[in-house]
Design a protein around this motif. Structure first.
Motif: not given
Length: 347
Positions: A242-251
């Motif tokens: 789930e964490i990795l699925a976040m956008g790179s700007d928010r991960r």
């Protein structure tokens, strides 16, 4: 040798040994318990009968006749968790010199299962119980205590004056993990946490928030919290996905897991996604189980004194049982330590 009863093998009794040796039951009992009161010749004859028949004394029956059962029950959240395995070893190492037997069960974080095991332990007449509570309420545990069964809370803190406990300062443990990640320069953090019915999860989260606030960071801006239903590796892997699925700007660039098992799952997810640790994601666990330093990427973890936790809880229980109504109840709280390894070093 075993005798036959209804077509099945029956373990030989003390009466069988007495008949084989040609002595009284009382003489066999003396050989087993007070050998100095029996002549050498008679002792040899009884011992020969014992060996020939493969006789093993029935300790449960003997203890029942004496009015004592030298057994202690322990209920932990999950025996499969290496943390609790190491705690159990500490319990055993304290019980063994006093010739107590340990009965160990998992509640699986289920209050009904916990209550069922408590009832079974009480029915078996255990000397006392060590319990890692699966929920905030202690009603069932306290009712058992009120009926005369000794109780010590294990890996927990007690707010009840006459109930002892042995635990670790988990608020401080959460602080240590986050302070370390902030010191490494991480600006966005993830926290993989468990159910709020588990005290350790609540306390470790409180430590996370306290560390962020003390550093002048707003938890709402800095922290991403993922709550899992079970504290195991599969749940940790799912949370990291789930964490990795976040956008790179928010991960987040670092993840603190509420225990080492969820951290192991998180590392598995990172490996499968070809995300380098700690270059792209630092990981911190909690418990510092024996395998933490043996991983391909050794795991940074908040260390708990697992063996000492179990040993101390069992020692408290036995000392309170010996003291009876005059027992002095204690709340023992150990301090955690951060052990830094490759999963965060060199970020």
């Amino acid at each position: 040798m075993a005798t036959q009863q209804n077509g099945r093998a029956r373990r030989p009794s003390i009466t069988d040994v007495a008949k084989r040796a040609g002595v009284s039951v009382g003489t066999v009992s003396n050989v087993l318990n007070r050998p100095d009161q029996v002549t050498p010749a008679t002792r040899e004859r009884v011992q020969a009968a014992i060996e020939e028949m493969s006789f093993v004394r029935n300790a449960s029956a003997r203890q029942l006749r004496a009015g004592t059962i030298r057994t202690v029950g322990a209920i932990v959240l999950d025996i499969a968790n290496p943390f609790f395995t190491e705690v159990a070893r500490g319990i055993e190492d304290r019980l063994a010199p006093d010739e107590y037997t340990l009965m160990l069960s998992s509640s699986d974080e289920d209050p009904e299962r916990e209550a069922r095991y408590l009832r079974l332990y009480e029915e078996h007449g255990v000397q006392g119980v060590l319990v890692t509570p699966s929920q905030g309420s202690l009603d069932v545990i306290l009712a058992m205590r009120d009926r005369g069964v000794g109780v010590v809370l294990l890996d927990a803190t007690s707010e009840v004056e006459d109930v002892s406990s042995v635990g670790v300062d988990d608020v401080r443990g959460g602080q240590l993990a986050v302070e370390h990640l902030l010191a490494l320069g991480h600006e966005r953090l993830a926290f993989v946490n468990g159910p709020d019915t588990i005290r350790q999860c609540v306390d470790r989260r409180a430590g996370v928030v306290a560390a962020l606030v003390a550093a002048g960071r707003d938890p709402e801006d800095v922290l991403t919290e993922v709550t899992v239903g079970s504290l195991n590796a599969d749940a940790g892997e799912q949370a990291m996905n789930e964490i990795l699925a976040m956008g790179s700007d928010r991960r987040p660039t670092a993840t603190f897991c509420v225990n080492d098992l969820t951290a192991l799952g998180a590392l598995r997810a990172l490996r499968r996604a070809d995300v380098p640790v700690p270059a792209s994601m630092a990981v911190v666990g909690y418990d510092d189980v024996a395998i933490a330093p043996m991983l391909t990427v050794p795991l940074t973890s908040v260390h708990q004194p697992t063996h000492t936790l179990g040993w101390t809880a069992a020692d408290l229980l036995l000392r309170e049982a010996a003291a009876g109504d005059g027992a002095e109840h204690q709340r023992v709280l150990f301090q955690p330590e951060l052990v830094v390894r490759a999963s965060t070093a060199g970020y």
